[in-house]
Write an enzyme that holds these catalytic residues in place. Structure first.
Site, PDB file in Angstrom:
ATOM      1  N   ASP A 247      35.065  35.944  50.502  1.00 22.52           N
ATOM      2  CA  ASP A 247      36.365  35.289  50.350  1.00 22.52           C
ATOM      3  C   ASP A 247      37.038  35.816  49.078  1.00 22.52           C
ATOM      4  OD1 ASP A 247      38.402  33.280  50.784  1.00 22.52           O
ATOM      5  OD2 ASP A 247      37.482  32.195  49.119  1.00 22.52           O
TER       6      ASP A 247
ATOM      7  N   THR B 157      39.900  34.126  47.007  1.00 21.07           N
ATOM      8  CA  THR B 157      40.219  33.162  45.959  1.00 21.07           C
ATOM      9  C   THR B 157      38.970  32.414  45.498  1.00 21.07           C
ATOM     10  OG1 THR B 157      42.412  32.864  46.917  1.00 21.07           O
ATOM     11  CG2 THR B 157      41.670  31.204  45.334  1.00 21.07           C
TER      12      THR B 157
ATOM     13  N   ASP C 193      33.666  29.853  48.317  1.00 20.51           N
ATOM     14  CA  ASP C 193      33.545  28.714  47.394  1.00 20.51           C
ATOM     15  C   ASP C 193      34.305  27.475  47.844  1.00 20.51           C
ATOM     16  OD1 ASP C 193      36.185  29.571  46.994  1.00 20.51           O
ATOM     17  OD2 ASP C 193      36.157  28.950  44.888  1.00 20.51           O
TER      18      ASP C 193
END
Length: 697
Positions: free
Chosen positions: A386, A388, A585
């Site tokens: 991912d 961000t 996250d």
């Protein structure tokens, strides 16, 4: 060896017979009662066994042979008096566990030890008490029956020595947890209106204000409310560089304050602190079972019965066709086979390496949930990551506010911040922080709702406000052509553009930039060097995603991905035969983390992501993935070395003990040598596993 076994009190495992260990070791010096007991039994047994070696020495040096001065009966009774305490007292735990294994129908190493040592001692006892009752096939050329008191005593003493060495080595495999527990401070300085008082950390409650003086350890998890300092977090993250902490920054228990004085508020105490969660996770992972263990389990299920059968067949062969005294040789062969084939090394091969490997990972800031995740990491050839909060800091900041005709910049920022104030997304925090920096106070929001693939919306002051990506505009059929060229230019620079809709009209857009983590380029290079294909996956616009990918040298970038589609992309890669790890996250990454062969969560992210992952990087540093893959590869190599050694040892040892070398070389393995070899095999397997503590990552 058998993590499924649980008991409310100390005792032995009903499957393997080994002593059960506490789920969590003590922070202080460990009180290992079994080690103390085995050490005492070994020392006393060794003192009683040494005189028994005199007749053996006499066979090699006739000048000191006691048979020259003493009658055979005198020597027999002397050996009986010396060997009996060794076998019946020193080896008593082995007989108890061997008997329990038969009652539980779970034969194990102690079954073989009890049979071997018990048979040698029992035969010698009969030869001493009733020598005339033995047939001629049991007698030596001198007409006297052979005695195996020294063999029974030496077997017992060597097995005790092996247990002592093994227990000491096993205690080192839990050193990682012990070291983590010792990190926790004992005292906290609680600040109140009347001043400061020293209290036990266990008495600290959420909301307490605590003073942390220069050089002291942070007592609990919390955040800074006053002061600035550098904090050494290496004991949790493995990174040596101190981290600057100021008002509002998070603090973790057991990290070390630098030269500044900090006032903090306690947010997580006791078992809820990051340190406690790490200890719990490491402990559970160390006791989990790796898939590779199935091979050893399958062998062990049939191993002991097979060994007993081999011992009986070997004894029968020697009794029928062996040289005289046939039955005496048959007994020696049977005892040697039983002792040398103890499956301890085979059973320890996998769990010892797993315990040490997981503990080593914890010291590097890599938390491995279970042994299966550690094993799967070795096979990873594709990493889906991912953007961000994973490749980037996850702390984006507001860069620009652009208003459409008829709207005011500050007004659309106020409306956007009002709706985003209820959202948990990192971009929402950036919008709110940007509004606060301009002195804009968000207004209350009603009817809040969200879609992770579109954005958020709600009602502010009677006006319907939507904040999101271009798909939100498409869903509401809003024309954005007037502002799109400027937005596209902003994306090319790597920024994320958020559109603001007021009562169905495009009011403007906000530009938010998220800096790439300083460690990310190095991590990407290390992963590529390890032969891992890296794919960036993000819900951001293609231009923004491409800009970040170009700066990191990533050729595979998938943008505009809805959260529910991330798991689908992982599935497609798996269908192509790829072994996929997913790193993320956020809540929106949880399905993909669960779908991947190995889910890797950033410790700086959400609890949902960490619960869905097999590996957690405490501080969200992607370099930890490269280290985790290295650790997995070296741990699995270590396990294979252990299993190879254990299998080869038994494959070679059992035929030798059965007398395979006798026709060619006239060599018959002594039960004492078999006992020494058995103990050495177990200790060598543990010693090889302990090498993982020092391996370079």
């Amino acid at each position: 060896m058998h993590p499924e076994i649980r008991s409310p009190r100390a005792g032995t495992c009903p499957i393997c017979g080994m002593a059960l260990e506490p789920l969590l070791p003590a922070a202080g010096p460990e009180d290992n009662a079994e080690l103390r007991d085995m050490t005492r039994r070994f020392r006393i047994s060794m003192l009683l066994t040494l005189p028994l070696l005199w007749p053996m020495l006499g066979e090699m040096l006739p000048a000191v042979d006691p048979m020259r001065w003493l009658d055979h009966r005198v020597i027999a009774w002397a050996q009986l008096l010396l060997a009996t305490p060794v076998v019946l007292w020193g080896g008593w735990p082995f007989f108890v566990r061997g008997w329990q294994s038969l009652l539980r129908r779970s034969p194990n190493m102690f079954t073989l030890i009890a049979l071997g040592a018990g048979a040698a001692w029992s035969f010698s006892l009969m030869a001493t008490l009733l020598p005339g009752a033995l047939p001629a096939s049991f007698l030596m050329a001198s007409g006297e029956p052979p005695l195996y008191f020294e063999a029974a005593a030496v077997i017992t003493t060597l097995v005790l020595l092996g247990q002592v060495l093994e227990l000491k080595a096993r205690s080192q495999t839990s050193s990682a947890i012990g070291a983590l527990l010792k990190l926790a401070p004992r005292i906290a300085h609680r600040s109140a209106a009347g001043g400061e008082e020293d209290v036990d950390v266990a008495q600290v409650r959420i909301g307490d204000l605590l003073r942390v003086r220069p050089g002291e350890k942070i007592p609990v998890d919390g955040k800074v409310v006053e002061g600035e300092s550098h904090v050494d977090e290496s004991m949790l993250t493995g990174e040596p560089a101190p981290v600057r902490k100021g008002i509002g920054d998070k603090l973790s228990a057991a990290t070390i304050n630098g030269s500044g004085s900090l006032l903090m508020v306690a947010e997580h105490v006791g078992a809820e602190t990051l340190l406690s969660q790490i200890v719990q996770m490491v402990s559970e992972a160390q006791r989990s079972r790796a898939p590779i263990q199935r091979l050893a389990d399958a062998v062990a299920a049939w191993f002991v019965p097979a060994v007993v059968g081999t011992a009986l067949l070997s004894a029968l062969a020697w009794a029928l066709i062996g040289p005289p005294p046939q039955f005496a040789h048959a007994l020696v062969v049977a005892v040697s086979v039983l002792i040398i084939a103890c499956p301890c090394a085979l059973g320890l091969a996998t769990p010892m390496s797993i315990m040490v490997g997981v503990g080593r990972g914890a010291h590097e800031g890599i938390l491995i949930r279970d042994a299966a995740a550690l094993e799967s990491l070795e096979k990873i050839d594709t990493l889906v990551v991912d953007k961000t909060g994973t490749l980037t800091e996850g702390r984006p900041s507001l860069q620009k506010v652009v208003a459409a005709a008829g709207f005011d910049e500050n007004e659309i920022l106020r409306l956007a911040a009002s709706v985003e104030s209820v959202s948990e997304h990192p971009l929402a925090r950036a919008v709110i922080a940007g509004a606060q920096a301009r002195g804009i106070v968000p207004a209350p929001v009603a009817g809040f709702d969200s879609d992770a693939g579109l954005g958020v919306w709600g009602t502010v002051g009677g006006r319907h406000i939507g904040v999101g990506n271009p798909r939100l505009l498409q869903a509401q059929r809003i024309d954005a052509s007037a502002l799109m060229p400027q937005a596209d230019a902003e994306r090319v620079g790597g920024a994320t553009v958020i559109f603001v809709v007021v009562d169905g009209r495009l009011a403007g857009w906000l530009s938010v930039a998220d800096a790439i983590k300083t460690t990310t380029p190095e991590a990407v290079r290390a992963l590529k060097a390890a032969g891992i294909r890296v794919i960036m996956l993000t819900g951001d616009h293609a231009a923004t995603a491409r800009a970040v990918g170009d700066r990191l040298g990533l050729t595979e970038v998938v943008s505009d991905v809805l959260p529910q589609d991330k798991a689908g992309i992982v599935k497609r890669l798996q269908a192509q035969g790829r072994w996929v790890a997913m790193a993320g996250d956020g809540i929106n990454d949880a399905p993909a983390l669960a779908q991947a062969q190995v889910g890797i969560a950033m410790g700086t992210g959400t609890d949902v992501a960490m619960q869905s992952a097999g590996v957690t990087l405490v501080k969200g540093d992607l370099r930890g993935i490269a280290r985790a893959v290295q650790l997995s590869r070296k741990t699995m190599r270590n396990i294979r070395q252990n299993l190879f050694f254990a299998f080869v040892y038994n494959a070679l040892g059992v035929p030798v003990a059965a007398g395979a070398l006798y026709p060619l070389f006239g060599i018959l393995l002594s039960p004492m040598m078999a006992s020494a070899a058995m103990s050495f095999s177990s200790v060598s397997v543990i010693g090889n596993a302990l090498r993982l503590r020092k391996v370079r990552l």
